[in-house]
Design a protein around this motif. Structure first.
Motif, PDB file in Angstrom:
ATOM      1  N   MET A   1       0.844  -1.170   0.000  1.00  0.00           N
ATOM      2  CA  MET A   1       0.000   0.000   0.000  1.00  0.00           C
ATOM      3  C   MET A   1       0.893   1.237   0.000  1.00  0.00           C
ATOM      4  SD  MET A   1      -3.188   1.317   0.337  1.00  0.00           S
ATOM      5  CE  MET A   1      -4.151  -0.044   0.912  1.00  0.00           C
ATOM      6  N   ALA A   2       0.617   2.165  -0.891  1.00  0.00           N
ATOM      7  CA  ALA A   2       1.294   3.460  -0.915  1.00  0.00           C
ATOM      8  C   ALA A   2       0.241   4.525  -0.610  1.00  0.00           C
ATOM      9  CB  ALA A   2       1.928   3.719  -2.269  1.00  0.00           C
ATOM     10  N   THR A   3       0.609   5.499   0.211  1.00  0.00           N
ATOM     11  CA  THR A   3      -0.330   6.553   0.580  1.00  0.00           C
ATOM     12  C   THR A   3       0.321   7.909   0.363  1.00  0.00           C
ATOM     13  OG1 THR A   3      -1.366   5.127   2.229  1.00  0.00           O
ATOM     14  CG2 THR A   3      -1.785   7.491   2.423  1.00  0.00           C
ATOM     15  N   LEU A   4      -0.411   8.784  -0.301  1.00  0.00           N
ATOM     16  CA  LEU A   4       0.008  10.160  -0.500  1.00  0.00           C
ATOM     17  C   LEU A   4      -0.782  11.020   0.471  1.00  0.00           C
ATOM     18  CD1 LEU A   4       1.610  12.148  -2.382  1.00  0.00           C
ATOM     19  CD2 LEU A   4      -0.606  12.539  -3.461  1.00  0.00           C
ATOM     20  N   HIS A   5      -0.088  11.650   1.415  1.00  0.00           N
ATOM     21  CA  HIS A   5      -0.699  12.557   2.386  1.00  0.00           C
ATOM     22  C   HIS A   5      -0.439  13.971   1.887  1.00  0.00           C
ATOM     23  CE1 HIS A   5      -0.909   9.218   5.287  1.00  0.00           C
ATOM     24  NE2 HIS A   5       0.280   8.902   4.801  1.00  0.00           N
ATOM     25  N   TRP A   6      -1.431  14.835   1.925  1.00  0.00           N
ATOM     26  CA  TRP A   6      -1.231  16.213   1.479  1.00  0.00           C
ATOM     27  C   TRP A   6      -1.795  17.196   2.488  1.00  0.00           C
ATOM     28  CZ3 TRP A   6      -5.519  19.225   0.873  1.00  0.00           C
ATOM     29  CH2 TRP A   6      -6.733  18.579   0.693  1.00  0.00           C
ATOM     30  N   ARG A   7      -1.197  18.400   2.482  1.00  0.00           N
ATOM     31  CA  ARG A   7      -1.673  19.472   3.363  1.00  0.00           C
ATOM     32  C   ARG A   7      -1.420  20.797   2.666  1.00  0.00           C
ATOM     33  NH1 ARG A   7       1.086  22.373   7.526  1.00  0.00           N
ATOM     34  NH2 ARG A   7       2.812  20.937   7.199  1.00  0.00           N
ATOM     35  N   ASN A   8      -2.482  21.594   2.510  1.00  0.00           N
ATOM     36  CA  ASN A   8      -2.366  22.930   1.942  1.00  0.00           C
ATOM     37  C   ASN A   8      -1.816  23.834   3.044  1.00  0.00           C
ATOM     38  OD1 ASN A   8      -3.062  25.696   1.231  1.00  0.00           O
ATOM     39  ND2 ASN A   8      -4.211  24.789  -0.464  1.00  0.00           N
ATOM     40  N   LEU A   9      -0.634  24.398   2.832  1.00  0.00           N
ATOM     41  CA  LEU A   9       0.034  25.184   3.864  1.00  0.00           C
ATOM     42  C   LEU A   9      -0.641  26.527   4.104  1.00  0.00           C
ATOM     43  CD1 LEU A   9       3.728  24.382   2.909  1.00  0.00           C
ATOM     44  CD2 LEU A   9       2.305  23.293   4.650  1.00  0.00           C
ATOM     45  N   GLY A  10      -1.436  27.007   3.152  1.00  0.00           N
ATOM     46  CA  GLY A  10      -2.129  28.276   3.312  1.00  0.00           C
ATOM     47  C   GLY A  10      -3.474  28.149   3.999  1.00  0.00           C
ATOM     48  N   THR A  11      -4.220  27.098   3.665  1.00  0.00           N
ATOM     49  CA  THR A  11      -5.578  26.953   4.192  1.00  0.00           C
ATOM     50  C   THR A  11      -5.680  25.945   5.329  1.00  0.00           C
ATOM     51  OG1 THR A  11      -6.193  25.178   2.671  1.00  0.00           O
ATOM     52  CG2 THR A  11      -6.523  27.449   1.905  1.00  0.00           C
ATOM     53  N   GLY A  12      -4.693  25.050   5.435  1.00  0.00           N
ATOM     54  CA  GLY A  12      -4.750  24.005   6.447  1.00  0.00           C
ATOM     55  C   GLY A  12      -5.530  22.780   6.012  1.00  0.00           C
ATOM     56  N   ALA A  13      -6.158  22.841   4.830  1.00  0.00           N
ATOM     57  CA  ALA A  13      -6.887  21.672   4.322  1.00  0.00           C
ATOM     58  C   ALA A  13      -5.905  20.515   4.159  1.00  0.00           C
ATOM     59  CB  ALA A  13      -7.558  21.994   2.994  1.00  0.00           C
ATOM     60  N   ALA A  14      -6.378  19.289   4.430  1.00  0.00           N
ATOM     61  CA  ALA A  14      -5.500  18.127   4.350  1.00  0.00           C
ATOM     62  C   ALA A  14      -6.301  16.903   3.942  1.00  0.00           C
ATOM     63  CB  ALA A  14      -4.815  17.887   5.696  1.00  0.00           C
ATOM     64  N   GLY A  15      -5.598  15.896   3.479  1.00  0.00           N
ATOM     65  CA  GLY A  15      -6.244  14.648   3.101  1.00  0.00           C
ATOM     66  C   GLY A  15      -5.199  13.623   2.708  1.00  0.00           C
ATOM     67  N   SER A  16      -5.669  12.494   2.219  1.00  0.00           N
ATOM     68  CA  SER A  16      -4.760  11.444   1.771  1.00  0.00           C
ATOM     69  C   SER A  16      -5.439  10.607   0.701  1.00  0.00           C
ATOM     70  CB  SER A  16      -4.328  10.561   2.941  1.00  0.00           C
ATOM     71  OG  SER A  16      -5.437   9.886   3.490  1.00  0.00           O
ATOM     72  N   TRP A  17      -4.630   9.877  -0.037  1.00  0.00           N
ATOM     73  CA  TRP A  17      -5.099   8.976  -1.087  1.00  0.00           C
ATOM     74  C   TRP A  17      -4.194   7.767  -1.074  1.00  0.00           C
ATOM     75  CZ3 TRP A  17      -2.504   7.549  -5.700  1.00  0.00           C
ATOM     76  CH2 TRP A  17      -3.283   6.810  -6.592  1.00  0.00           C
ATOM     77  N   SER A  18      -4.756   6.563  -1.138  1.00  0.00           N
ATOM     78  CA  SER A  18      -3.983   5.327  -1.090  1.00  0.00           C
ATOM     79  C   SER A  18      -4.248   4.459  -2.303  1.00  0.00           C
ATOM     80  CB  SER A  18      -4.330   4.520   0.166  1.00  0.00           C
ATOM     81  OG  SER A  18      -3.989   5.243   1.323  1.00  0.00           O
TER      82      SER A  18
END
Length: 63
Positions: A1-18
């Protein structure tokens, strides 16, 4: 399993995709792509796996 975690540094929005991946390029999923709703701005992404590894972290500009 590979997971991409992301976070918008300006808005704080975050999520992930696997996605399930194998150890070889030949067995890599045919469509391992997705559209991430990160919003515009500087976004930090971290790629992790369920195998021993050093996580890869980078920042990108999203327009």
């Amino acid at each position: 399993m590979a997971t991409l975690h992301w976070r918008n540094l300006g808005t704080g929005a975050a999520g992930s995709w696997s996605a399930e991946v194998s150890g070889g390029v030949i067995d890599f999923p045919a469509e391992p792509w997705t559209h991430l709703e990160t919003g515009s701005g500087r976004v930090e992404v971290t790629l992790t796996t369920d195998r021993p590894h050093l996580p890869s972290v980078t920042q990108i500009n999203v327009y």
